[in-house]
Design a protein around this motif. Structure first.
Motif, mmCIF file in Angstrom:
data_model
loop_
_atom_site.group_PDB
_atom_site.id
_atom_site.type_symbol
_atom_site.label_atom_id
_atom_site.label_comp_id
_atom_site.label_asym_id
_atom_site.label_seq_id
_atom_site.Cartn_x
_atom_site.Cartn_y
_atom_site.Cartn_z
ATOM 1 N N ALA A 149 0.811 -1.218 0.000
ATOM 2 C CA ALA A 149 0.000 0.000 0.000
ATOM 3 C C ALA A 149 0.849 1.275 0.000
ATOM 4 C CB ALA A 149 -0.946 0.000 1.194
ATOM 5 N N LYS A 150 2.130 1.154 0.241
ATOM 6 C CA LYS A 150 3.007 2.332 0.192
ATOM 7 C C LYS A 150 3.250 2.820 -1.237
ATOM 8 C CE LYS A 150 5.563 1.388 4.428
ATOM 9 N NZ LYS A 150 6.881 1.042 5.009
ATOM 10 N N ALA A 151 3.035 1.943 -2.218
ATOM 11 C CA ALA A 151 3.251 2.331 -3.618
ATOM 12 C C ALA A 151 2.217 3.387 -4.013
ATOM 13 C CB ALA A 151 3.156 1.117 -4.530
ATOM 14 N N PRO A 152 2.646 4.440 -4.680
ATOM 15 C CA PRO A 152 1.713 5.520 -5.023
ATOM 16 C C PRO A 152 0.560 5.075 -5.923
ATOM 17 C CG PRO A 152 3.969 6.058 -5.738
ATOM 18 C CD PRO A 152 4.012 4.710 -5.090
ATOM 19 N N ILE B 96 -4.095 1.171 3.833
ATOM 20 C CA ILE B 96 -4.315 0.461 5.087
ATOM 21 C C ILE B 96 -4.630 1.530 6.133
ATOM 22 C CG2 ILE B 96 -3.390 -1.164 6.773
ATOM 23 C CD1 ILE B 96 -3.628 -2.234 3.806
ATOM 24 N N VAL B 97 -5.884 1.569 6.583
ATOM 25 C CA VAL B 97 -6.320 2.640 7.487
ATOM 26 C C VAL B 97 -6.331 2.222 8.944
ATOM 27 C CG1 VAL B 97 -7.646 3.837 5.701
ATOM 28 C CG2 VAL B 97 -8.783 2.127 7.155
ATOM 29 N N GLY B 98 -6.266 0.923 9.212
ATOM 30 C CA GLY B 98 -6.270 0.476 10.590
ATOM 31 C C GLY B 98 -5.942 -0.996 10.689
ATOM 32 N N VAL B 99 -5.437 -1.380 11.843
ATOM 33 C CA VAL B 99 -5.141 -2.777 12.142
ATOM 34 C C VAL B 99 -5.791 -3.101 13.478
ATOM 35 C CG1 VAL B 99 -3.327 -4.460 12.669
ATOM 36 C CG2 VAL B 99 -3.004 -2.804 10.813
ATOM 37 N N LEU B 100 -6.628 -4.107 13.447
ATOM 38 C CA LEU B 100 -7.377 -4.543 14.616
ATOM 39 C C LEU B 100 -6.953 -5.968 14.953
ATOM 40 C CD1 LEU B 100 -9.895 -4.180 16.537
ATOM 41 C CD2 LEU B 100 -11.231 -5.176 14.686
ATOM 42 N N SER B 101 -6.681 -6.210 16.224
ATOM 43 C CA SER B 101 -6.281 -7.551 16.648
ATOM 44 C C SER B 101 -7.090 -7.974 17.859
ATOM 45 C CB SER B 101 -4.794 -7.586 16.997
ATOM 46 O OG SER B 101 -4.422 -8.877 17.449
ATOM 47 N N ASN B 102 -7.263 -9.274 17.995
ATOM 48 C CA ASN B 102 -7.888 -9.801 19.194
ATOM 49 C C ASN B 102 -6.836 -10.175 20.245
ATOM 50 O OD1 ASN B 102 -7.034 -11.941 17.530
ATOM 51 N ND2 ASN B 102 -8.465 -13.365 18.477
ATOM 52 N N ARG B 103 -5.580 -9.863 19.956
ATOM 53 C CA ARG B 103 -4.483 -10.117 20.900
ATOM 54 C C ARG B 103 -3.673 -8.834 21.068
ATOM 55 N NH1 ARG B 103 -0.558 -13.707 19.329
ATOM 56 N NH2 ARG B 103 -0.937 -13.123 17.199
ATOM 57 N N ALA B 104 -3.650 -8.312 22.275
ATOM 58 C CA ALA B 104 -2.957 -7.042 22.539
ATOM 59 C C ALA B 104 -1.469 -7.116 22.222
ATOM 60 C CB ALA B 104 -3.163 -6.630 23.998
ATOM 61 N N ALA B 105 -0.865 -8.294 22.350
ATOM 62 C CA ALA B 105 0.572 -8.450 22.110
ATOM 63 C C ALA B 105 0.897 -8.813 20.666
ATOM 64 C CB ALA B 105 1.140 -9.503 23.054
ATOM 65 N N ALA B 106 -0.072 -8.776 19.766
ATOM 66 C CA ALA B 106 0.185 -9.140 18.371
ATOM 67 C C ALA B 106 1.250 -8.212 17.780
ATOM 68 C CB ALA B 106 -1.095 -9.055 17.557
ATOM 69 N N PRO B 107 2.308 -8.788 17.195
ATOM 70 C CA PRO B 107 3.378 -7.962 16.628
ATOM 71 C C PRO B 107 2.879 -7.000 15.546
ATOM 72 C CG PRO B 107 4.056 -10.264 16.747
ATOM 73 C CD PRO B 107 2.603 -10.222 17.104
ATOM 74 N N GLY B 108 1.814 -7.360 14.860
ATOM 75 C CA GLY B 108 1.285 -6.504 13.809
ATOM 76 C C GLY B 108 0.799 -5.163 14.317
ATOM 77 N N LEU B 109 0.351 -5.104 15.559
ATOM 78 C CA LEU B 109 -0.094 -3.828 16.117
ATOM 79 C C LEU B 109 1.074 -2.848 16.239
ATOM 80 C CD1 LEU B 109 -2.548 -5.077 18.891
ATOM 81 C CD2 LEU B 109 -3.151 -3.991 16.715
ATOM 82 N N ALA B 110 2.192 -3.330 16.742
ATOM 83 C CA ALA B 110 3.378 -2.464 16.870
ATOM 84 C C ALA B 110 3.886 -2.049 15.495
ATOM 85 C CB ALA B 110 4.468 -3.172 17.659
ATOM 86 N N LEU B 111 3.882 -2.982 14.552
ATOM 87 C CA LEU B 111 4.317 -2.663 13.197
ATOM 88 C C LEU B 111 3.428 -1.575 12.600
ATOM 89 C CD1 LEU B 111 5.975 -3.204 10.599
ATOM 90 C CD2 LEU B 111 4.227 -4.879 10.015
ATOM 91 N N ALA B 112 2.128 -1.753 12.706
ATOM 92 C CA ALA B 112 1.192 -0.768 12.153
ATOM 93 C C ALA B 112 1.371 0.588 12.826
ATOM 94 C CB ALA B 112 -0.243 -1.259 12.310
ATOM 95 N N ALA B 113 1.472 0.606 14.130
ATOM 96 C CA ALA B 113 1.649 1.864 14.853
ATOM 97 C C ALA B 113 2.926 2.566 14.414
ATOM 98 C CB ALA B 113 1.653 1.614 16.360
ATOM 99 N N SER B 114 3.990 1.791 14.178
ATOM 100 C CA SER B 114 5.261 2.394 13.747
ATOM 101 C C SER B 114 5.157 3.018 12.361
ATOM 102 C CB SER B 114 6.390 1.359 13.779
ATOM 103 O OG SER B 114 6.281 0.460 12.675
ATOM 104 N N GLN B 115 4.144 2.604 11.603
ATOM 105 C CA GLN B 115 3.920 3.143 10.256
ATOM 106 C C GLN B 115 2.859 4.254 10.265
ATOM 107 O OE1 GLN B 115 5.612 1.873 7.415
ATOM 108 N NE2 GLN B 115 6.826 0.848 8.966
ATOM 109 N N GLY B 116 2.389 4.641 11.448
ATOM 110 C CA GLY B 116 1.385 5.685 11.562
ATOM 111 C C GLY B 116 -0.027 5.215 11.232
ATOM 112 N N ILE B 117 -0.256 3.917 11.318
ATOM 113 C CA ILE B 117 -1.566 3.338 11.031
ATOM 114 C C ILE B 117 -2.318 3.164 12.350
ATOM 115 C CG2 ILE B 117 -2.750 1.302 10.110
ATOM 116 C CD1 ILE B 117 -0.233 0.887 8.310
ATOM 117 N N ALA B 118 -3.595 3.517 12.355
ATOM 118 C CA ALA B 118 -4.419 3.358 13.550
ATOM 119 C C ALA B 118 -4.463 1.891 13.971
ATOM 120 C CB ALA B 118 -5.836 3.866 13.278
#
Length: 179
Positions: free
Chosen positions: A8-11, A17-39
């Motif tokens: 999605a970074k390609a112009p 990608i507007v948000g990442v929702l997980s059912n696990r608070a420790a999911a690595p994808g949440l930290a990755l998304a947050a580091s990219q400025g994604i909700a």
């Protein structure tokens, strides 16, 4: 999920990608998304008295982000019929087998136990039936002599990362119609 974020970074990519929702608070994808400025949001199903209440909050969260398409990536919960129907034709998933073969879990182990010569992955529309939605894209991977579930899984994962962004592109651009 990381492959979708990178694509999605390609112009010229037709989805954001507007948000990442997980059912696990420790999911690595949440930290990755947050580091990219994604909700991000985390909702533990166990904190809700019913699946319906959990899925209502998921829907509210997704709608607050103005989501058009839901891409499941490692969300290991069976979703209720109302939730699935709410997103019908706009919710996709990646599954580590050539559906309709090996629905559900332990796909690599089952393919090896069956002596399969070819395995792979499928991006499909999510429907109320487990892994029953129409396939959007599939990728084959040969089963090699001496394969273990881990070695087979690693080769399938490479293909998952290739075809999931492509399937999302196809849906978001209108190349394929929602079901």
């Amino acid at each position: 999920m990381q492959a979708l974020i990178e694509a999605a970074k390609a112009p010229d990519y037709p989805a954001e990608i507007v948000g990442v929702l997980s059912n696990r608070a420790a999911a690595p994808g949440l930290a990755l998304a947050a580091s990219q400025g994604i909700a991000t949001a985390s909702l533990a199903q166990s904190k809700f008295p019913s699946r319906d209440m959990f899925e209502d909050i998921m829907t509210q969260t997704l709608e607050s982000w103005d989501v058009d398409i839901v891409c499941l990536a490692g969300f290991m919960r069976i979703l209720g019929e109302d939730f699935v129907n709410r997103w019908a034709g706009r919710m996709i998933n990646i599954h580590p087998s050539l559906l309709p073969l090996y629905r559900g879990l332990h796909t690599h182990e089952r393919a090896l136990a069956d002596g399969a010569k070819v395995h792979g992955c499928t991006v499909h529309f999510v429907t109320p039936g487990l892994d029953e939605g129409a396939a959007i894209l599939q990728a084959e991977v040969p089963v090699l002599p001496g394969d273990t579930p881990d070695t087979l899984s690693a080769r399938v994962l490479v293909e998952e990362h290739r075809i999931y962004p492509e399937a999302l592109r196809m849906l978001a651009s209108g190349e394929i119609a929602p079901l």
